[in-house]
Design a protein around this motif. Structure first.
Motif, PDB file in Angstrom:
ATOM      1  N   GLU A  25       0.851  -1.188   0.000  1.00 19.31           N
ATOM      2  CA  GLU A  25       0.000   0.000   0.000  1.00 19.31           C
ATOM      3  C   GLU A  25       0.888   1.240   0.000  1.00 19.31           C
ATOM      4  N   VAL A  26       0.432   2.270  -0.707  1.00 19.10           N
ATOM      5  CA  VAL A  26       1.233   3.484  -0.823  1.00 19.10           C
ATOM      6  C   VAL A  26       0.435   4.686  -0.326  1.00 19.10           C
ATOM      7  N   ILE A  27       1.048   5.452   0.561  1.00 14.28           N
ATOM      8  CA  ILE A  27       0.449   6.707   1.021  1.00 14.28           C
ATOM      9  C   ILE A  27       1.228   7.853   0.400  1.00 14.28           C
ATOM     10  N   MET A  28       0.541   8.716  -0.318  1.00 14.96           N
ATOM     11  CA  MET A  28       1.209   9.834  -0.969  1.00 14.96           C
ATOM     12  C   MET A  28       1.261  11.029  -0.014  1.00 14.96           C
ATOM     13  N   LEU A  29       2.429  11.686   0.015  1.00 13.42           N
ATOM     14  CA  LEU A  29       2.581  12.906   0.804  1.00 13.42           C
ATOM     15  C   LEU A  29       2.639  14.071  -0.162  1.00 13.42           C
ATOM     16  N   THR A  30       1.849  15.092   0.093  1.00 13.84           N
ATOM     17  CA  THR A  30       1.883  16.220  -0.814  1.00 13.84           C
ATOM     18  C   THR A  30       1.992  17.521  -0.050  1.00 13.84           C
ATOM     19  N   GLY A  80      -3.282   9.999  -8.476  1.00 12.21           N
ATOM     20  CA  GLY A  80      -2.730   9.094  -7.472  1.00 12.21           C
ATOM     21  C   GLY A  80      -3.737   8.044  -7.039  1.00 12.21           C
ATOM     22  N   MET A  81      -4.970   8.495  -6.750  1.00 13.18           N
ATOM     23  CA  MET A  81      -5.973   7.536  -6.292  1.00 13.18           C
ATOM     24  C   MET A  81      -6.295   6.536  -7.403  1.00 13.18           C
ATOM     25  N   SER A  82      -6.321   7.032  -8.662  1.00 14.49           N
ATOM     26  CA  SER A  82      -6.672   6.103  -9.740  1.00 14.49           C
ATOM     27  C   SER A  82      -5.521   5.153 -10.041  1.00 14.49           C
ATOM     28  N   LEU A  83      -4.307   5.547  -9.654  1.00 15.11           N
ATOM     29  CA  LEU A  83      -3.175   4.627  -9.818  1.00 15.11           C
ATOM     30  C   LEU A  83      -3.098   3.638  -8.657  1.00 15.11           C
ATOM     31  N   GLY A  84      -3.983   3.778  -7.703  1.00 15.07           N
ATOM     32  CA  GLY A  84      -4.040   2.789  -6.632  1.00 15.07           C
ATOM     33  C   GLY A  84      -3.403   3.203  -5.319  1.00 15.07           C
ATOM     34  N   ALA A  85      -3.170   4.521  -5.143  1.00 12.31           N
ATOM     35  CA  ALA A  85      -2.656   4.967  -3.850  1.00 12.31           C
ATOM     36  C   ALA A  85      -3.698   4.675  -2.779  1.00 12.31           C
TER      37      ALA A  85
END
Lengths: 133, 326
Positions: A77-82, A93-98
């Protein structure tokens, strides 16, 4: 219970050092990488449950790294930091599966909770047996 | 979320008044007939006439209520079967488009790589107008390759095989996360995102990242649909027993009636070419479908568009909405 294995990917060494220190104190097993390529290299040999990934990095862009991670390791699982909360980047990001999008600066307990949930999501997915081998 | 504000699709829970009317409708007709018959048979004089009158009124009222309910129920069935058709259409189209996307992705990747190689070759040329002109052409090729990539990515999303992984979720928090992400763009357009989260909702068992994608998509659409100074309302509330609802409403121009039935079709878009692939809403519909919920679009009575996501709270939801025969 084994500690959750986390990989943090960010090009700012200060941020990464602090992150590793603070989350290690909270019983996470944390490794780090300064960029996307290094992260992908590290993931070849090191099992990780959750990746915390900066969206904006020089070299390989965060979304590009996300795409590669999900392609090679769909169970992670990946959590993106922005830093700037862009809706468009969020959608990609969400559509890439974040699993999640977290804005900097974050509260450490909030991020910890999200890491736990991401880990739980991965665990449930394995239990469902839905994931490709 | 008031019951009046619900767009088409499955109706929400009956309010207390509606519940009373429901009871009246169920028992009123036989009671009215019974009373009327009794009055006619037994009671002489004014008392009898009064009772008969009251009975007739009650009967008329209940017949009226029944007719309303029958009409509502058949509308509900209509929109349910519409949604079913929509989902099946989506499944077929998704299958087809993922096949196309796979086929196109390979040549697309070759074009992208060749462009990258050309870019490297270009760097070795001497600076000058020729090099700059070539550079601009390459920019254009790369931009269009990215655009095609977005399209094929969207097409593959239509049939994303990832089965939902259910986790307990606080819907208001999930929505708030996405509102924060959309907020920057909203502020840039001088659009206000107003939140209305009903307190005390139970957790919903759903797939958080997939649902986030839906909510963010609806929010971004709404923000883009309104004029500067406009507002977007994000509401989370209870639905029918065992169901929850997320509603995104804007005060933009609304959806033209003739587009309402096409809005979830893949590639249907009203945005200028190159902006948006027209796949966002169909991807959303596919996701909500897999989550066991429904996604409806409607125009709000006061103007603007309303999108409603209805989600079962658990893995085995009760029947949504009051059914006709109960």
């Amino acid at each position: 219970m084994d500690p959750i294995k986390v990989l943090v990917v960010d090009d700012e060494p200060d941020f990464v050092q602090l992150f590793v220190k603070r989350f290690a104190k909270r019983n996470l097993d944390v490794v780090s990488a300064p960029g996307g390529r290094e992260a992908l290299e590290l993931l070849r040999a090191t099992p990780v449950d959750v990746v915390v990934l900066d969206v904006r990095m020089p070299g390989m862009d965060g979304l590009e790294v996300l795409r590669e991670i999900k392609r090679r390791h769909p169970l992670i699982e990946v959590i993106m930091l922005t830093g700037h909360g862009s809706a468009e980047s969020g959608l990609r990001g969400m559509s890439l599966g974040a699993y999640d999008y977290v804005m900097k600066p974050f509260h450490i307990d909030d991020l910890l909770e999200r890491i736990r949930k991401a880990w739980d999501h991965a665990r449930r997915r394995r239990a469902d047996g839905e994931a490709p081998a | 979320m008031s019951p009046q504000s619900r767009p088409g699709g499955r109706p929400g829970p009956a309010s207390a008044a509606a519940g009373g009317a429901h009871l009246a409708a169920q028992w009123g007709l036989p009671l009215g007939v019974l009373l009327g018959a009794l009055a006619a048979a037994r009671l002489p004089g004014a008392g009898g006439a009064l009772a008969a009158g009251a009975a007739a009124l009650l009967a008329a009222f209940t017949v009226h209520r029944l007719r309303l309910r029958i009409r509502a129920a058949s509308q509900e069935r209509g929109s349910l079967s519409e949604q079913l058709v929509q989902s099946q259409k989506l499944a077929v189209l998704g299958e087809l488009s993922s096949g196309i996307a796979h086929e196109i992705n390979t040549p697309l990747a070759v074009i992208g790589q060749e462009a990258e190689l050309l870019r490297a070759d270009l760097e070795t040329l001497e600076h000058g107008p020729a090099r700059e002109a070539l550079g601009r052409r390459l920019d254009s090729i790369e931009a269009q390759v990215r655009r095609c990539g977005d399209i094929t990515h969207g097409m593959l999303q239509l049939v994303r095989k990832a089965a939902p992984v259910l986790q307990p979720v606080v819907l208001a928090q999930l929505c708030e996360d996405m509102a924060l992400l959309a907020e920057r763009e909203a502020r840039r357009r001088e659009v206000r995102i107003v939140r209305r989260y009903a307190p005390g909702l139970p957790e919903t068992l759903t797939d958080p990242p997939q649902l986030k994608q839906v909510v963010l998509n609806l929010l971004v659409n709404a923000v883009q649909a309104v004029r500067p100074g406009g507002r977007v309302e994000l509401a989370v509330g209870p639905g029918a027993p065992g169901w929850s609802e997320i509603q995104v409403r804007d005060d933009g121009p609304g959806i033209p009636e003739e587009n309402l039935s096409r809005i979830f079709n893949p590639f249907f878009t009203t945005k200028p070419p190159g902006q948006g692939t027209g796949l966002g809403l169909s991807v959303c519909l596919g996701i909500v479908d897999r989550l066991g919920g429904t996604l409806g679009a409607a125009n709000a009575p006061g103007g603007g568009a309303v999108f409603t996501v209805r989600l079962p709270e658990g893995a085995n939801p009760p029947e949504p909405g009051p059914a006709l025969a109960r």
